[in-house]
Scaffold this active site. Structure first.
Site, short mmCIF file in Angstrom:
data_model
loop_
_atom_site.label_atom_id
_atom_site.label_comp_id
_atom_site.label_asym_id
_atom_site.label_seq_id
_atom_site.Cartn_x
_atom_site.Cartn_y
_atom_site.Cartn_z
N GLY A 48 25.64 7.82 -44.99
CA GLY A 48 25.21 7.57 -43.61
C GLY A 48 24.79 8.79 -42.80
O GLY A 48 24.02 8.67 -41.86
N GLU A 102 29.90 13.52 -39.81
CA GLU A 102 30.00 12.08 -40.11
C GLU A 102 29.06 11.31 -39.19
O GLU A 102 28.89 11.67 -38.03
CB GLU A 102 31.44 11.60 -39.84
N ASP A 103 28.47 10.26 -39.72
CA ASP A 103 27.62 9.43 -38.88
C ASP A 103 28.45 8.69 -37.84
O ASP A 103 28.09 8.62 -36.67
CB ASP A 103 26.80 8.44 -39.73
N ASP A 106 35.17 5.20 -37.20
CA ASP A 106 35.58 3.86 -36.78
C ASP A 106 37.11 3.88 -36.65
O ASP A 106 37.65 4.32 -35.65
CB ASP A 106 35.07 2.87 -37.83
N LYS A 134 33.53 5.53 -32.33
CA LYS A 134 34.01 4.22 -31.87
C LYS A 134 35.46 4.39 -31.41
O LYS A 134 36.40 3.99 -32.10
CB LYS A 134 33.97 3.21 -33.01
N PHE A 155 29.23 -3.35 -34.14
CA PHE A 155 28.58 -2.88 -35.36
C PHE A 155 27.17 -2.38 -35.06
O PHE A 155 26.40 -3.03 -34.36
CB PHE A 155 28.53 -4.00 -36.41
N VAL A 156 26.86 -1.20 -35.59
CA VAL A 156 25.55 -0.61 -35.35
C VAL A 156 24.84 -0.26 -36.67
O VAL A 156 25.51 -0.04 -37.68
CB VAL A 156 25.65 0.67 -34.48
N ASP A 162 23.93 1.76 -42.15
CA ASP A 162 23.41 0.60 -42.86
C ASP A 162 24.22 -0.66 -42.64
O ASP A 162 25.40 -0.63 -42.27
CB ASP A 162 23.43 0.88 -44.37
N ARG A 168 18.82 1.58 -42.77
CA ARG A 168 19.04 3.01 -42.49
C ARG A 168 17.79 3.70 -41.94
O ARG A 168 17.88 4.72 -41.28
CB ARG A 168 19.44 3.76 -43.77
#
Ligand code: XMP
Ligand code: MG
Length: 177
Positions: A48, A102-103, A106, A134, A155-156, A162, A168
């Protein structure tokens, strides 16, 4: 910007290309100042984070390395739960300043399980930089040092993130409708 469909789900525009790039430029400036003379290693977590890493790293003007790793989780045979292995951690991180890229964070579970492994290689410092944080979903004691955006627990997809492997390849970030 209009809605996009990824597999069975519809997503609406959430963060524009321009907003993303502004935040990344700010982060790069900050890191260029804080890490001047330290020759940090940017440790990018695939898949990601590849676009975030590319856009950030091209604006890093100080001496720095970049390394890509993949974190694979598998169920242990005991009740201890998931074990995380880092594939591709070949840089010698001992005594080095590490910036994890990190993308999205969570629950923090992935990094929580990976950090001890990184720490066992005795880097001189570890900081965590994320594109999306998040915050409300965080369930593990992870300290995020740099976050481009704090986002709600939705959720994104897009810009590297993805849904089931797809979605992506956009310049913007979309959220589930
Ligand atoms: P944890 O809970 O370990 O999760 O912090 C981090 C990983 O979960 C994935 N993730 C997402 N992927 N949209 C995505 O495309 C999301 O909204 C999302 N939330 C979590 C992601 O792979 C991340 O590395
Ligand atoms: Mg990821």
């Amino acid at each position: 910007m209009s809605n996009i469909k990824v597999l069975d789900k519809e997503f609406e525009p959430y963060i524009s290309e321009q907003e993303i790039q502004i935040k990344i430029t700010e982060l790069a400036k900050q890191l260029n100042q804080e890490y001047a003379g330290k020759k940090p290693i940017f440790l990018s977590i695939l898949n990601g984070s590849f676009l975030f890493t590319a856009d950030l790293f091209r604006q890093i003007t100080i001496e720095a390395e970049v390394c890509f790793i993949k974190l694979a989780s598998y169920k242990g045979t005991t009740s201890s739960g998931n074990v995380i292995t880092a594939i591709g951690l070949d840089a010698n991180v001992s005594g080095r300043d590490i910036i994890i890229l990190e993308d999205i964070i969570d629950t923090g579970k992935t990094l929580h399980h990976f950090l001890p492994q990184l720490e066992s290689n005795q880097p001189s410092s570890i900081k965590i930089a994320v594109l999306l944080n998040k915050k409300e979903a965080l369930a593990y004691p992870i300290k995020v040092d740099y976050a481009c955006f704090d986002i709600p627990n939705k959720f994104v997809v897009g810009y590297g993130l993805d849904y089931d492997g797809l979605g992506r390849n956009t310049k913007e970030i979309y959220q589930l409708k």
